[in-house]
Design a protein around this motif. Sequence first.
Motif, short mmCIF file in Angstrom:
data_model
loop_
_atom_site.label_atom_id
_atom_site.label_comp_id
_atom_site.label_asym_id
_atom_site.label_seq_id
_atom_site.Cartn_x
_atom_site.Cartn_y
_atom_site.Cartn_z
N LEU A 1 0.76 -1.30 -0.01
CA LEU A 1 -0.09 0.24 0.00
C LEU A 1 1.10 1.25 0.01
CD1 LEU A 1 -2.67 -0.85 2.62
CD2 LEU A 1 -2.71 -1.02 0.24
N ASP B 1 4.57 -1.75 3.36
CA ASP B 1 4.01 -0.43 2.90
C ASP B 1 4.88 0.76 2.78
OD1 ASP B 1 1.44 -2.00 2.62
OD2 ASP B 1 0.92 -1.24 4.68
N ALA C 1 2.01 -0.13 -6.63
CA ALA C 1 1.52 -0.17 -5.55
C ALA C 1 0.03 -1.12 -5.82
CB ALA C 1 0.95 1.01 -4.71
N ASN C 2 -0.34 -1.78 -4.89
CA ASN C 2 -1.50 -2.55 -5.02
C ASN C 2 -2.79 -1.31 -4.78
OD1 ASN C 2 -0.59 -5.05 -5.11
ND2 ASN C 2 -0.75 -5.43 -2.80
N LYS C 3 -2.58 -0.44 -3.86
CA LYS C 3 -3.59 0.58 -3.61
C LYS C 3 -2.64 1.83 -3.47
CE LYS C 3 -7.32 -0.40 -1.82
NZ LYS C 3 -8.48 -1.06 -1.00
N SER C 4 -3.19 3.04 -3.75
CA SER C 4 -2.52 4.43 -3.40
C SER C 4 -3.73 5.07 -2.65
CB SER C 4 -2.19 5.04 -4.52
OG SER C 4 -1.56 6.26 -4.34
#
Length: 87
Positions: free
Chosen positions: A2, A24, A80-83
């Motif tokens: 993340l 992360d 990234a998997n999620k920002s």
Amino acid sequence: MLLFNLINPAADLTELAQLCTPADTVLLRQDAVYLVLQPSLPFTCTVLALSSDLAWRNLAKPAHIQLINAQEWVQLTAAANKSILWR
């Protein structure tokens, strides 16, 4: 991984630190780059700062935080998997 984009230096860092895992990354952007002036931050993950934001604020590169440029930020966001924008 993340990617937490931190833009507000007054944000609750303890809450953010509880959400972060060692895998992360926290990216200090905008006024959050003033946090580089603190000798330590409560994160167990990687902490980066956007070099252009430090330059705009005339802040020196801290020894304990790695700087990245805009191109590296784009690459990091893509990886990234999620920002997440953290205010």
